[in-house]
Design a protein around this motif. Structure first.
Motif, short mmCIF file in Angstrom:
data_model
loop_
_atom_site.label_atom_id
_atom_site.label_comp_id
_atom_site.label_asym_id
_atom_site.label_seq_id
_atom_site.Cartn_x
_atom_site.Cartn_y
_atom_site.Cartn_z
N LEU A 15 0.82 -1.21 0.00
CA LEU A 15 0.00 0.00 0.00
C LEU A 15 0.86 1.26 0.00
CD1 LEU A 15 -2.88 -0.96 2.44
CD2 LEU A 15 -3.07 -0.55 0.00
N ILE A 16 1.96 1.24 0.71
CA ILE A 16 2.86 2.40 0.72
C ILE A 16 3.49 2.60 -0.66
CG2 ILE A 16 5.02 3.29 1.68
CD1 ILE A 16 4.15 1.96 4.35
N VAL A 17 3.85 1.52 -1.33
CA VAL A 17 4.41 1.63 -2.68
C VAL A 17 3.36 2.13 -3.66
CG1 VAL A 17 5.33 0.27 -4.61
CG2 VAL A 17 6.21 -0.08 -2.31
N VAL A 18 2.13 1.66 -3.53
CA VAL A 18 1.05 2.13 -4.43
C VAL A 18 0.82 3.62 -4.22
CG1 VAL A 18 -1.43 1.94 -4.88
CG2 VAL A 18 -0.05 -0.12 -4.68
N GLU A 19 0.93 4.09 -2.98
CA GLU A 19 0.75 5.52 -2.69
C GLU A 19 1.73 6.38 -3.49
OE1 GLU A 19 -0.39 9.11 -1.34
OE2 GLU A 19 -1.40 7.28 -0.72
N ALA A 20 2.91 5.85 -3.75
CA ALA A 20 3.90 6.60 -4.52
C ALA A 20 3.48 6.79 -5.97
CB ALA A 20 5.25 5.89 -4.47
N HIS A 21 2.56 5.97 -6.46
CA HIS A 21 2.16 6.03 -7.86
C HIS A 21 0.72 6.48 -8.08
CE1 HIS A 21 5.92 4.14 -8.94
NE2 HIS A 21 5.72 3.25 -7.98
N VAL A 22 -0.06 6.58 -7.02
CA VAL A 22 -1.47 6.97 -7.14
C VAL A 22 -1.69 8.18 -6.22
CG1 VAL A 22 -3.85 6.23 -6.79
CG2 VAL A 22 -2.15 4.58 -7.57
N PRO A 23 -2.24 9.26 -6.74
CA PRO A 23 -2.41 10.46 -5.91
C PRO A 23 -3.59 10.36 -4.94
CG PRO A 23 -3.28 10.86 -8.10
CD PRO A 23 -2.68 9.49 -8.12
N THR A 24 -3.37 9.72 -3.78
CA THR A 24 -4.43 9.61 -2.78
C THR A 24 -4.18 10.51 -1.59
OG1 THR A 24 -3.39 7.75 -1.67
CG2 THR A 24 -4.94 7.23 -3.44
N GLY A 26 -1.92 10.60 0.68
CA GLY A 26 -1.46 9.96 1.91
C GLY A 26 -2.41 8.97 2.53
N VAL A 27 -3.58 8.77 1.96
CA VAL A 27 -4.56 7.85 2.56
C VAL A 27 -4.04 6.41 2.52
CG1 VAL A 27 -6.88 6.90 2.33
CG2 VAL A 27 -6.50 9.35 2.04
N LEU A 28 -3.59 5.97 1.34
CA LEU A 28 -3.09 4.59 1.24
C LEU A 28 -1.84 4.39 2.09
CD1 LEU A 28 -3.59 3.65 -2.52
CD2 LEU A 28 -4.92 2.93 -0.54
N ALA A 29 -0.98 5.41 2.15
CA ALA A 29 0.23 5.28 2.96
C ALA A 29 -0.12 5.17 4.44
CB ALA A 29 1.16 6.47 2.72
N GLY A 30 -1.11 5.91 4.90
CA GLY A 30 -1.54 5.81 6.29
C GLY A 30 -2.08 4.44 6.63
N ILE A 31 -2.93 3.91 5.74
CA ILE A 31 -3.47 2.56 5.95
C ILE A 31 -2.35 1.54 5.89
CG2 ILE A 31 -5.00 0.81 4.98
CD1 ILE A 31 -6.80 3.15 4.03
N GLY A 32 -1.41 1.74 4.97
CA GLY A 32 -0.26 0.84 4.86
C GLY A 32 0.59 0.86 6.12
N ALA A 33 0.77 2.04 6.70
CA ALA A 33 1.54 2.13 7.95
C ALA A 33 0.84 1.38 9.08
CB ALA A 33 1.74 3.59 8.32
N LEU A 34 -0.47 1.46 9.12
CA LEU A 34 -1.20 0.72 10.15
C LEU A 34 -1.07 -0.78 9.94
CD1 LEU A 34 -4.40 2.94 10.48
CD2 LEU A 34 -2.44 2.81 12.03
N PHE A 35 -1.10 -1.24 8.69
CA PHE A 35 -0.90 -2.66 8.40
C PHE A 35 0.50 -3.10 8.79
CE2 PHE A 35 -4.74 -2.75 5.74
CZ PHE A 35 -5.22 -4.01 6.06
N VAL A 36 1.51 -2.27 8.52
CA VAL A 36 2.88 -2.61 8.91
C VAL A 36 2.97 -2.71 10.43
CG1 VAL A 36 5.25 -1.73 8.97
CG2 VAL A 36 3.98 -1.69 6.84
N ALA A 37 2.34 -1.78 11.13
CA ALA A 37 2.36 -1.83 12.60
C ALA A 37 1.68 -3.09 13.10
CB ALA A 37 1.69 -0.58 13.17
N ALA A 38 0.55 -3.44 12.51
CA ALA A 38 -0.14 -4.67 12.92
C ALA A 38 0.72 -5.89 12.62
CB ALA A 38 -1.48 -4.77 12.19
N GLY A 39 1.41 -5.88 11.48
CA GLY A 39 2.31 -7.00 11.15
C GLY A 39 3.45 -7.13 12.13
N VAL A 40 4.02 -5.99 12.53
CA VAL A 40 5.10 -6.02 13.52
C VAL A 40 4.57 -6.58 14.84
CG1 VAL A 40 6.57 -4.53 14.96
CG2 VAL A 40 6.47 -4.18 12.49
N TRP A 41 3.41 -6.13 15.25
CA TRP A 41 2.83 -6.61 16.51
C TRP A 41 2.55 -8.11 16.44
CZ3 TRP A 41 -2.07 -8.52 17.96
CH2 TRP A 41 -2.27 -8.62 19.34
#
Length: 155
Positions: A15-24, A26-41
């Motif tokens: 999702l963070i990589v897709v954010e770099a190519h789709v003008p959202t 920061g929405v996708l990057a924020g959701i991606g960061a939450l998924f990364v945090a959940a994965g780490v946990w």
């Protein structure tokens, strides 16, 4: 549990990589960061490590990721409202120099090129050769210009 954590990490990074190519903005990057945090946990809690390490690590990753997404989103929104600085529209507001003039039309040099120009409606004074003018608008290949005010600094 390890598979779910790894999947959350991969999905977050995707999702963070897709954010770099789709003008959202920061929405996708924020959701991606939450998924990364959940994965780490999930990865930390699936092993024998105590949750005293997992929760602060996941919260830290989430805060940093969401903060970066917010900053990039704000920058994207700011850039969206910025004036055009390339192409023909970049000439609007720029200064030009009169090369020859007769009546309401003449030629000016702007951005290193000669342009056909006309004065704004109601401008009675005819500019002289060498006068500084300001480009107000562009119609086709004709610039509409006005006299430069004394307080305007040439660009």
């Amino acid at each position: 549990m390890i598979e779910l954590g790894a999947a959350a990490l991969v999905l977050g990074v995707l999702l963070i990589v897709v954010e770099a190519h789709v003008p959202t903005a920061g929405v996708l990057a924020g959701i991606g960061a939450l998924f990364v945090a959940a994965g780490v946990w999930l990865l930390i809690t699936s092993s024998d490590t105590a949750q005293m390490i997992a929760i602060p690590a996941a919260v830290g990753v989430a805060l940093v990721g969401v903060g970066l997404a917010a900053v990039s989103g704000r920058k994207a929104l700011t850039a969206r409202h910025a004036p055009v600085r390339t192409g023909l529209q970049s000439l609007v507001g720029s200064h030009a120099t009169v090369r020859n003039w007769a009546g309401r039309q003449g030629q000016v040099e702007a951005a290193g090129s000669l342009w056909k120009a006309q004065t704004q409606f109601g401008d009675d004074e005819t500019p002289a050769v060498g006068d500084a003018v300001v480009v107000e608008q562009i119609r086709g290949l004709t610039l509409t210009v006005r006299r430069r005010e004394p307080w305007e600094i040439p660009q």
